[in-house]
Design a protein around this motif. Structure first.
Motif, PDB file in Angstrom:
ATOM      1  N   GLN A   1      77.992 105.338 -28.046  1.00 24.16           N
ATOM      2  CA  GLN A   1      78.535 104.031 -28.347  1.00 24.16           C
ATOM      3  C   GLN A   1      78.676 103.999 -30.146  1.00 24.16           C
TER       4      GLN A   1
ATOM      5  N   GLY B   1      76.042 101.696 -32.149  1.00 24.56           N
ATOM      6  CA  GLY B   1      73.919 101.795 -31.615  1.00 24.56           C
ATOM      7  C   GLY B   1      73.934 101.052 -32.827  1.00 24.56           C
ATOM      8  N   ARG B   2      72.862  99.910 -33.233  1.00 23.66           N
ATOM      9  CA  ARG B   2      72.122  99.862 -33.274  1.00 23.66           C
ATOM     10  C   ARG B   2      70.635  99.582 -32.917  1.00 23.66           C
ATOM     11  N   GLY B   3      69.764 100.609 -34.292  1.00 27.88           N
ATOM     12  CA  GLY B   3      68.793 100.565 -34.228  1.00 27.88           C
ATOM     13  C   GLY B   3      67.494  99.252 -34.663  1.00 27.88           C
ATOM     14  N   ARG B   4      66.462  99.541 -34.955  1.00 25.19           N
ATOM     15  CA  ARG B   4      65.498  97.827 -35.376  1.00 25.19           C
ATOM     16  C   ARG B   4      65.628  98.264 -37.252  1.00 25.19           C
TER      17      ARG B   4
ATOM     18  N   LYS C   1      59.991 111.241 -31.300  1.00 29.55           N
ATOM     19  CA  LYS C   1      61.244 110.226 -30.192  1.00 29.55           C
ATOM     20  C   LYS C   1      62.021 110.337 -30.074  1.00 29.55           C
TER      21      LYS C   1
ATOM     22  N   SER D   1      78.724  98.448 -29.101  1.00 30.10           N
ATOM     23  CA  SER D   1      76.898  98.575 -29.149  1.00 30.10           C
ATOM     24  C   SER D   1      77.066  97.576 -27.644  1.00 30.10           C
ATOM     25  N   THR D   2      76.068  98.212 -26.606  1.00 31.77           N
ATOM     26  CA  THR D   2      75.978  98.219 -24.541  1.00 31.77           C
ATOM     27  C   THR D   2      75.542  95.482 -25.486  1.00 31.77           C
TER      28      THR D   2
ATOM     29  N   TRP E   1      71.846 103.472 -34.994  1.00 30.58           N
ATOM     30  CA  TRP E   1      71.199 104.418 -33.699  1.00 30.58           C
ATOM     31  C   TRP E   1      71.938 105.308 -33.531  1.00 30.58           C
TER      32      TRP E   1
HETATM   33  C1  BTN Z   1      65.161 101.932 -31.971  1.00 31.65           C
HETATM   34  O1  BTN Z   1      65.479 101.565 -33.552  1.00 31.65           O
HETATM   35  O2  BTN Z   1      64.759 102.264 -31.770  1.00 31.65           O
HETATM   36  C2  BTN Z   1      65.949 101.074 -31.702  1.00 31.65           C
HETATM   37  C3  BTN Z   1      66.916 101.425 -30.243  1.00 31.65           C
HETATM   38  C4  BTN Z   1      68.280 100.592 -28.941  1.00 31.65           C
HETATM   39  C5  BTN Z   1      69.266 101.398 -29.336  1.00 31.65           C
HETATM   40  C6  BTN Z   1      69.819 100.968 -28.178  1.00 31.65           C
HETATM   41  S1  BTN Z   1      71.533 101.699 -26.991  1.00 31.65           S
HETATM   42  C7  BTN Z   1      71.615 100.432 -26.093  1.00 31.65           C
HETATM   43  C8  BTN Z   1      71.600  99.607 -26.910  1.00 31.65           C
HETATM   44  N1  BTN Z   1      72.876  99.305 -28.322  1.00 31.65           N
HETATM   45  C9  BTN Z   1      72.574  99.218 -29.012  1.00 31.65           C
HETATM   46  O3  BTN Z   1      73.542  99.477 -30.525  1.00 31.65           O
HETATM   47  N2  BTN Z   1      71.373  99.661 -29.416  1.00 31.65           N
HETATM   48  C10 BTN Z   1      70.752  99.843 -28.009  1.00 31.65           C
END
Ligand code: BTN
Length: 248
Positions: free
Chosen positions: A54, A57-60, A123, A30-31, A65
């Motif tokens: 990634q 990647g993680r989201g809210r 989205k 994840s960045t 993600w």
């Molecule tokens: C959401 O759930 O809407 C938020 C998503 C955020 C994704 C971005 S991608 C770059 C950064 N690195 C991650 O792991 N998540 C955020």
């Protein structure tokens, strides 16, 4: 092999975007993690991390993600002792929406509180900001932004997610990043409340306004307040909600 982003060597990106450093990575968990690592080693405000892909990647709300090649997966370090996580994220959503509208040539990007960016009810981008504190002193924020640019959307998500490529077939990530990065850099220095023009910009894009919500509070979405709270009307009373997950 040094990374080249849409024809531009990664080594040229920091100067192009007037930021102190750009870490451009092929593959990373994840960045956001990389931004925190750089934060811990003293990297300056505006330090930017982008990755082709990634793996985690993680989201809210603890969601995964999906981050395959073709999207903008960016995290930026914001160092500003008074920066507020909620306001920075809200403003990041506005910057993303502006960037997309400029590319699309019309005001199509909508904001779903707090900071989801939608086009035609699907989205296209999301924001997840994370802070690191020492005691009650904010050390830095990592503002994570994910934008579906030309990445494929998995079929199971196609009814609620979209890539910019659907509207702009030749779109490059650099076109998005050139508009995004300078805008995000400026956020940290902003006031603790939305300015009139920011409030207006959000209101013009407010996707939730007028919709009936089940959560975070049952009622009808009625705009946002200057501190970023969602206003929900029910039985003539307005409830401000600062945090929470929206369920329609
Ligand atoms: C959401 O759930 O809407 C938020 C998503 C955020 C994704 C971005 S991608 C770059 C950064 N690195 C991650 O792991 N998540 C955020």
């Amino acid at each position: 092999m040094p990374l080249i982003l849409d024809g531009v060597p990664a080594a040229h990106l920091a100067r192009r975007w007037a930021v102190p450093q750009v870490a451009a990575l092929r593959l990373v968990a994840s960045t956001l993690d990389t931004a925190h690592e750089l934060g811990a080693s003293g990297a300056a405000h505006g330090t930017t991390v982008i990755a082709e892909e990634q793996t985690a990647g993680r989201g809210r709300d603890g969601r995964h993600w999906h981050s395959p090649v073709g999207g903008v997966w960016l995290s930026m370090l914001v160092r500003s002792p008074h920066a507020d996580l909620r306001m920075v994220s809200l403003r990041a959503g506005l910057v993303v929406a502006d960037a997309l509208d400029e590319l699309l040539g019309s005001p199509r990007a909508r904001l779903k509180w707090p900071n989801d960016v939608l086009i035609d009810d699907r989205k296209i981008a999301g924001v997840l900001s994370e802070g690191r504190w020492q005691g009650n002193m904010l050390q830095w924020l990592a503002v994570g932004i994910g934008i579906n640019v030309w990445n494929d959307i998995p079929p199971q998500l196609a009814h609620r997610a979209v890539s910019l490529r659907e509207f702009l077939p030749d779109i490059r990530r650099l076109d998005v990043l050139d508009r995004l990065v300078p805008g995000i850099t400026a956020i940290g220095a902003s006031a603790p409340h939305l300015s009139e023009s920011e409030s207006r910009a959000f209101a013009e894009r407010d996707w939730l306004r007028g919709r009936v919500l089940r959560a975070p509070v049952a009622g009808r979405a009625s705009g946002i307040r200057g501190d970023g709270a969602l206003l929900v009307e029910s039985g003539g009373a307005i409830t401000p909600v600062l945090d929470g997950h929206v369920d329609i």
